[in-house]
Write an enzyme that holds these catalytic residues in place. Structure first.
Site, PDB file in Angstrom:
ATOM      1  N   CYS A 211      54.196  45.566  62.278  1.00 58.17           N
ATOM      2  CA  CYS A 211      53.619  44.718  63.341  1.00 58.17           C
ATOM      3  C   CYS A 211      54.176  45.058  64.727  1.00 58.17           C
ATOM      4  O   CYS A 211      53.578  44.716  65.740  1.00 58.17           O
ATOM      5  CB  CYS A 211      53.874  43.255  63.038  1.00 58.17           C
ATOM      6  SG  CYS A 211      53.302  42.783  61.407  1.00 58.17           S
TER       7      CYS A 211
ATOM      8  N   HIS B 200      53.174  38.689  68.887  1.00 54.62           N
ATOM      9  CA  HIS B 200      52.518  39.077  67.627  1.00 54.62           C
ATOM     10  C   HIS B 200      51.923  37.820  66.994  1.00 54.62           C
ATOM     11  O   HIS B 200      52.586  36.788  66.892  1.00 54.62           O
ATOM     12  CB  HIS B 200      53.561  39.707  66.711  1.00 54.62           C
ATOM     13  CG  HIS B 200      53.048  39.988  65.342  1.00 54.62           C
ATOM     14  ND1 HIS B 200      51.841  40.617  65.126  1.00 54.62           N
ATOM     15  CD2 HIS B 200      53.561  39.716  64.106  1.00 54.62           C
ATOM     16  CE1 HIS B 200      51.646  40.738  63.827  1.00 54.62           C
ATOM     17  NE2 HIS B 200      52.667  40.195  63.185  1.00 54.62           N
TER      18      HIS B 200
ATOM     19  N   ASN C 219      46.810  37.739  60.953  1.00 54.68           N
ATOM     20  CA  ASN C 219      47.800  38.777  61.267  1.00 54.68           C
ATOM     21  C   ASN C 219      47.149  40.158  61.106  1.00 54.68           C
ATOM     22  O   ASN C 219      46.782  40.539  59.995  1.00 54.68           O
ATOM     23  CB  ASN C 219      48.986  38.612  60.304  1.00 54.68           C
ATOM     24  CG  ASN C 219      50.114  39.587  60.582  1.00 54.68           C
ATOM     25  OD1 ASN C 219      49.940  40.555  61.328  1.00 54.68           O
ATOM     26  ND2 ASN C 219      51.260  39.332  59.983  1.00 54.68           N
TER      27      ASN C 219
HETATM   28  N1  ACO Z   1      47.947  27.664  49.919  1.00 49.78           N
HETATM   29  C1  ACO Z   1      48.611  26.632  49.409  1.00 49.78           C
HETATM   30  N2  ACO Z   1      49.930  26.655  49.149  1.00 49.78           N
HETATM   31  C2  ACO Z   1      50.591  27.779  49.405  1.00 49.78           C
HETATM   32  C3  ACO Z   1      49.957  28.916  49.957  1.00 49.78           C
HETATM   33  C4  ACO Z   1      48.582  28.825  50.207  1.00 49.78           C
HETATM   34  N3  ACO Z   1      47.883  29.836  50.714  1.00 49.78           N
HETATM   35  N4  ACO Z   1      50.871  29.875  50.125  1.00 49.78           N
HETATM   36  C5  ACO Z   1      52.058  29.403  49.727  1.00 49.78           C
HETATM   37  N5  ACO Z   1      51.883  28.128  49.282  1.00 49.78           N
HETATM   38  C6  ACO Z   1      52.878  27.242  48.735  1.00 49.78           C
HETATM   39  C7  ACO Z   1      54.041  27.982  48.105  1.00 49.78           C
HETATM   40  O1  ACO Z   1      53.714  28.364  46.793  1.00 49.78           O
HETATM   41  C8  ACO Z   1      55.143  26.947  48.157  1.00 49.78           C
HETATM   42  O2  ACO Z   1      54.925  26.060  47.087  1.00 49.78           O
HETATM   43  P1  ACO Z   1      56.189  25.534  46.204  1.00 49.78           P
HETATM   44  O3  ACO Z   1      57.054  24.793  47.188  1.00 49.78           O
HETATM   45  O4  ACO Z   1      55.537  24.672  45.182  1.00 49.78           O
HETATM   46  O5  ACO Z   1      56.839  26.770  45.674  1.00 49.78           O
HETATM   47  C9  ACO Z   1      54.826  26.160  49.441  1.00 49.78           C
HETATM   48  O6  ACO Z   1      53.466  26.478  49.782  1.00 49.78           O
HETATM   49  C10 ACO Z   1      55.729  26.519  50.616  1.00 49.78           C
HETATM   50  O7  ACO Z   1      55.870  27.912  50.679  1.00 49.78           O
HETATM   51  P2  ACO Z   1      56.732  28.562  51.834  1.00 49.78           P
HETATM   52  O8  ACO Z   1      56.760  30.042  51.636  1.00 49.78           O
HETATM   53  O9  ACO Z   1      58.034  27.832  51.989  1.00 49.78           O
HETATM   54  O10 ACO Z   1      55.829  28.205  53.113  1.00 49.78           O
HETATM   55  P3  ACO Z   1      56.121  28.517  54.622  1.00 49.78           P
HETATM   56  O11 ACO Z   1      56.143  27.279  55.385  1.00 49.78           O
HETATM   57  O12 ACO Z   1      57.276  29.473  54.815  1.00 49.78           O
HETATM   58  O13 ACO Z   1      54.794  29.311  55.026  1.00 49.78           O
HETATM   59  C11 ACO Z   1      54.071  31.546  55.400  1.00 49.78           C
HETATM   60  C12 ACO Z   1      54.461  30.481  54.378  1.00 49.78           C
HETATM   61  C13 ACO Z   1      52.821  31.087  56.099  1.00 49.78           C
HETATM   62  C14 ACO Z   1      53.833  32.851  54.681  1.00 49.78           C
HETATM   63  C15 ACO Z   1      55.213  31.714  56.426  1.00 49.78           C
HETATM   64  O14 ACO Z   1      56.436  31.825  55.752  1.00 49.78           O
HETATM   65  C16 ACO Z   1      55.041  32.885  57.344  1.00 49.78           C
HETATM   66  O15 ACO Z   1      54.168  32.908  58.193  1.00 49.78           O
HETATM   67  N6  ACO Z   1      55.949  33.876  57.263  1.00 49.78           N
HETATM   68  C17 ACO Z   1      55.995  34.981  58.188  1.00 49.78           C
HETATM   69  C18 ACO Z   1      54.894  35.977  58.063  1.00 49.78           C
HETATM   70  C19 ACO Z   1      55.063  37.044  59.157  1.00 49.78           C
HETATM   71  O16 ACO Z   1      55.421  36.742  60.265  1.00 49.78           O
HETATM   72  N7  ACO Z   1      54.885  38.275  58.863  1.00 49.78           N
HETATM   73  C20 ACO Z   1      55.166  39.217  59.954  1.00 49.78           C
HETATM   74  C21 ACO Z   1      54.979  40.501  59.770  1.00 49.78           C
HETATM   75  S1  ACO Z   1      53.703  41.000  58.653  1.00 49.78           S
HETATM   76  C22 ACO Z   1      53.888  42.736  58.564  1.00 49.78           C
HETATM   77  O17 ACO Z   1      54.804  43.306  59.086  1.00 49.78           O
HETATM   78  C23 ACO Z   1      52.863  43.443  57.751  1.00 49.78           C
END
Ligand code: ACO
Length: 328
Positions: free
Chosen positions: A116, A255, A285
């Site tokens: 990214c 980003h 993203n």
């Molecule tokens: N729908 C419903 N529930 C979901 C989904 C979904 N699509 N995805 C995850 N959950 C659930 C999980 O299973 C978890 O459930 P559990 O507690 O029963 O295990 C719960 O939601 C919380 O999961 P978390 O991972 O703690 O959620 P978080 O608030 O961290 O959000 C997310 C997840 C959106 C992926 C976030 O962590 C994020 O944006 N991370 C950064 C991504 C990023 O910036 N990437 C950058 C670079 S990408 C690259 O370089 C290619």
């Protein structure tokens, strides 16, 4: 270091495929909801290529628009840098395919793999080639077909990613341009965000297919925390290096991975909402294409005017991060 030349953006172009995948569509594919995706990420929809469309096709469309806006013919371009984690194939480089598609037959070509942060790594690299006098101009492209490496059975990742391309022509300017930049990386954290299959580590095999190793794997919450900390740090460092303060930023273009990451960075930097550009709701993203598509749209929407201080900042797999301060 002492700069020989001022280098800035002479032209911009972007391209996103027409096909839209909404949160409602994803509800039919995995156990998720529009409500979860919207509140946890800020994403409402993302764009998808027709299956089989390579990154170079999107990149060439964006590049042609950037050349037109810079008033340059393809054969006048001396360097093409393509930032992508979804190259057409492992080799040759996607930049060579783009060169052929747009007819930039006098350009040197290579790709950058910084996920990214790739577009910012590309801008910084091109800046130095022009600043040193080696090339007069450069075409820097950020492009992804992330749908080709997204696992549509994994709700943790499949709601996040989309396809698109953006391109910038860089060249000498008489005032403003790139004032400063900052790049960083931490390979110790590589296993928090990666695509394990298909390289020399795990060559493609029945097992890599069976174990779904050809798709993006991500530890979301660890990536989230690092993204907030390191994008805040990168933006602040580059602004300081330009002898400016964060209050001088006219528009921050982060980003576009997650609205909550962007809001946390904004609050830490101390910027009001109207000084941060957002389009994560429309595209999700798009990795290396993210900041350049956002820059193109910000310019089109007249959110940037002459003399403005514009800061691009990104974070991605590697981990890598980077920022660049531009005077428009
Ligand atoms: N729908 C419903 N529930 C979901 C989904 C979904 N699509 N995805 C995850 N959950 C659930 C999980 O299973 C978890 O459930 P559990 O507690 O029963 O295990 C719960 O939601 C919380 O999961 P978390 O991972 O703690 O959620 P978080 O608030 O961290 O959000 C997310 C997840 C959106 C992926 C976030 O962590 C994020 O944006 N991370 C950064 C991504 C990023 O910036 N990437 C950058 C670079 S990408 C690259 O370089 C290619």
């Amino acid at each position: 270091m002492t700069r020989k030349k001022l280098v800035g953006i002479a032209g911009l172009g972007m391209y996103v495929p027409k096909k839209v995948l909404t949160n409602r569509d994803l509800e039919k594919m995995v156990d998720t909801s529009d409500e979860w995706i919207t509140t946890r990420t800020g994403i409402k929809e993302r764009r998808l290529v027709q299956p089989g469309t390579p990154s170079s096709t999107l990149a060439a469309k964006a590049a042609n628009k950037a050349l037109e806006s810079a008033n340059l013919k393809p054969e006048e371009i001396e360097l093409i840098i393509v930032a992508t984690i979804t190259p057409d194939m492992p080799f040759p480089s996607t930049s060579c395919f783009v060169q052929s598609k747009i007819g930039a037959k006098n350009a040197a070509c290579f790709d950058i793999g910084a996920a990214c942060s790739g577009f910012i790594y590309g801008l910084v690299t091109a800046r130095h080639f022009i600043d040193s006098g080696m090339y007069k101009n450069a075409l820097v492209i950020g492009v992804e077909v992330l749908t080709s490496v997204t696992d549509y059975t994994d709700r943790n990742t499949c709601v996040l990613f989309g396809d698109g391309a953006g391109a910038a022509v860089l060249g000498p300017v008489t005032s403003g341009g790139i004032l400063s930049h900052y790049l960083g990386a931490d390979g110790d954290l590589a296993n928090l965000l990666y695509l394990p299959g298909g390289g020399s580590c795990n060559p493609a095999s029945k097992d890599t297919l069976k174990n779904r190793l050809h798709y993006i794997k991500m530890s979301g919450s660890e990536v989230f925390k690092s993204a907030v900390r390191l994008m805040t740090d990168a933006a602040t460092r580059a602004v300081c290096d330009a002898n400016l303060g964060c209050k001088d930023i006219s528009l921050l273009i982060p980003h576009q991975a997650n609205i909550r990451i962007i809001n946390s960075v904004r609050q830490r930097i101390g910027l009001p909402e109207d000084k941060v550009y957002l389009n994560v709701a429309k595209y999700g993203n798009v990795s290396a294409a993210s900041t350049i598509i956002a820059l193109c749209e910000a310019v089109k929407e007249k959110r940037i005017k002459k003399g403005d201080i514009v800061v691009l900042v990104a974070f991605g797999a590697g981990f890598t991060w980077g920022s660049i301060v531009l005077k428009w």
